[in-house]
Design an enzyme around this catalytic site. Sequence first.
Site, PDB file in Angstrom:
ATOM      1  N   ASP A  11      30.054   2.980 -10.297  1.00  0.00           N
ATOM      2  CA  ASP A  11      31.009   4.193 -10.020  1.00  0.00           C
ATOM      3  C   ASP A  11      31.485   3.820  -8.426  1.00  0.00           C
ATOM      4  O   ASP A  11      30.975   3.626  -7.928  1.00  0.00           O
ATOM      5  CB  ASP A  11      31.121   5.482 -10.392  1.00  0.00           C
ATOM      6  CG  ASP A  11      32.067   6.229  -9.475  1.00  0.00           C
ATOM      7  OD1 ASP A  11      32.951   5.731  -8.953  1.00  0.00           O
ATOM      8  OD2 ASP A  11      31.628   7.630 -10.074  1.00  0.00           O
ATOM      9  N   TYR A 228      22.341  15.139  -6.997  1.00  0.00           N
ATOM     10  CA  TYR A 228      22.771  14.518  -7.649  1.00  0.00           C
ATOM     11  C   TYR A 228      24.124  13.909  -7.157  1.00  0.00           C
ATOM     12  O   TYR A 228      24.362  14.215  -5.493  1.00  0.00           O
ATOM     13  CB  TYR A 228      24.195  16.557  -7.928  1.00  0.00           C
ATOM     14  CG  TYR A 228      25.264  16.026  -8.823  1.00  0.00           C
ATOM     15  CD1 TYR A 228      25.069  15.888 -10.148  1.00  0.00           C
ATOM     16  CD2 TYR A 228      26.333  15.750  -8.399  1.00  0.00           C
ATOM     17  CE1 TYR A 228      25.753  15.450 -10.781  1.00  0.00           C
ATOM     18  CE2 TYR A 228      27.683  15.253  -9.394  1.00  0.00           C
ATOM     19  CZ  TYR A 228      27.224  15.662 -10.925  1.00  0.00           C
ATOM     20  OH  TYR A 228      27.939  14.998 -11.637  1.00  0.00           O
ATOM     21  N   LYS A 231      27.376  11.752 -12.713  1.00  0.00           N
ATOM     22  CA  LYS A 231      27.073  11.044 -13.537  1.00  0.00           C
ATOM     23  C   LYS A 231      26.787  10.271 -13.640  1.00  0.00           C
ATOM     24  O   LYS A 231      27.345   9.323 -13.978  1.00  0.00           O
ATOM     25  CB  LYS A 231      28.205  11.787 -14.651  1.00  0.00           C
ATOM     26  CG  LYS A 231      27.489  13.708 -14.911  1.00  0.00           C
ATOM     27  CD  LYS A 231      25.699  13.397 -16.130  1.00  0.00           C
ATOM     28  CE  LYS A 231      25.721  14.724 -15.510  1.00  0.00           C
ATOM     29  NZ  LYS A 231      24.132  14.728 -15.619  1.00  0.00           N
TER      30      LYS A 231
HETATM   31  C1  F6R Z   1      30.926  14.544 -12.872  1.00  0.00           C
HETATM   32  C2  F6R Z   1      31.941  14.292 -11.979  1.00  0.00           C
HETATM   33  C3  F6R Z   1      33.303  15.076 -11.341  1.00  0.00           C
HETATM   34  C4  F6R Z   1      32.666  15.903 -10.306  1.00  0.00           C
HETATM   35  C5  F6R Z   1      33.556  16.905  -9.263  1.00  0.00           C
HETATM   36  C6  F6R Z   1      33.289  17.654  -8.502  1.00  0.00           C
HETATM   37  O1  F6R Z   1      30.848  13.682 -13.105  1.00  0.00           O
HETATM   38  O2  F6R Z   1      32.246  12.933 -11.360  1.00  0.00           O
HETATM   39  O3  F6R Z   1      33.468  16.597 -12.172  1.00  0.00           O
HETATM   40  O4  F6R Z   1      31.877  16.089  -9.898  1.00  0.00           O
HETATM   41  O5  F6R Z   1      35.098  16.430  -9.185  1.00  0.00           O
HETATM   42  O6  F6R Z   1      33.177  16.138  -6.789  1.00  0.00           O
HETATM   43  P1  F6R Z   1      32.820  16.544  -5.616  1.00  0.00           P
HETATM   44  O7  F6R Z   1      31.260  16.991  -5.770  1.00  0.00           O
HETATM   45  O8  F6R Z   1      32.296  14.807  -5.206  1.00  0.00           O
HETATM   46  O9  F6R Z   1      34.248  17.165  -4.888  1.00  0.00           O
HETATM   47 MG    MG Z   2      33.563   8.951 -10.121  1.00  0.00          MG
HETATM   48 MG    MG Z   3      32.614   7.897 -14.203  1.00  0.00          MG
END
Ligand code: F6R
Ligand code: MG
Ligand code: MG
Length: 364
Positions: A11, A228, A231
């Site tokens: 990603d 974190y 994923k």
């Molecule tokens: C799950 C994922 C999304 C982000 C969510 C918050 O794998 O990538 O659900 O966790 O959109 O993203 P941030 O913290 O970058 O605003």
């Molecule tokens: Mg992503």
């Molecule tokens: Mg992804």
Amino acid sequence: MKVTLSVIKADIGGLVGHSSIHPDLVEIGKESLKKAKEAGLIIDYHVTAVGDDLQLIMTHDKGVNAEPIHRLAWETFEKATARARELKLYGAGQDLLSEAFSGNIRGMGPGLAEMEFEERPSEPVIIFMADKTSAGAWNLPLYRAFADPFNTIGLVISPSMHDGFAFEVHDVKAGKKITLNCPEELYDLLLLIGSPTRYVVKAVYHKASGEIAAVSSTERLSLIAGRYVGKDDPVCIVRCQHEFPAVGEVLEPFAFPHLVEGWMRGSHNGPLMPVALCNATPTRFDGPPRVVALGFQLAQGHLIGPRDLFDDPAFDEARRLCNTIAEYLRRHGPFEPHRLPMEEMEYTTLPQVLEKLKGRFQDI
Ligand code: F6R
Ligand code: MG
Ligand code: MG
């Protein structure tokens, strides 16, 4: 001939948010692998995207863990990241956890599944690619395809499969592995892989011949980064037919949308939805998690295909059920078991919020 099939993904920036990818990144991927093919480094390639992950599917004769192949993938991701930064795509370069390539892409952020084998007279393979979930997502479908006679009738009636398969299971927390033979050690296998957060099916082998049948990516981004960062969005390669389960037997487990961890903020349980490539764009609550299956026939290492295997009305009911389960789970809001249990939230952003309350707890 011996051929290596490598699937390496990362990603490196989403459009919009984490829902999909910009076509420029796919184009950069194709351009980069085209040059590598012309230079004779790889035999063939297919570049695609599932959700916000760029997927590099490559065939070559360099074996697994080959430095030039990993370098090619890393440099391709770097080039695409530069474009993602220009476009200010969301989370540009997210999975490239290292500053510079150090010889092997494993442990550097991107996920990978690779296998080397003697190409059979006919070699059908399926490449599964998931978004918004983690490495253990393949445990249940691999178990069902390679060990469950209620899924795979070939285990019962095909002489070439009747002896069963061996499962290599990785304990991703302890950094240990074990191989369990099925059907005789089936209960031991289930004891472990029923906990997919910790025990992940890394590979499956044909027991009698030792031939590799399946391999998955087991990289857990959170364990690599210690925090974190999104994923794992795992991939898995499965060889099909003859001494392996038929294409339909390998796809059959996905007619049941099992619960996997991931979804919004990597912090929820949700059903894994089998979709055609055009629908691999998770939006509702950043999900629900998706899986795509691309089928290829190999011909002297060339990738003939792909066929978009979940692009079939036979999976409509699974998708419908998925939406029903998603709706039911969503109504739990921030409550378990929709939200992951506390211990599994260790590598999300939750500990930072908990920290704030620490001083306010009093003895009871
Ligand atoms: C799950 C994922 C999304 C982000 C969510 C918050 O794998 O990538 O659900 O966790 O959109 O993203 P941030 O913290 O970058 O605003
Ligand atoms: Mg992503
Ligand atoms: Mg992804």
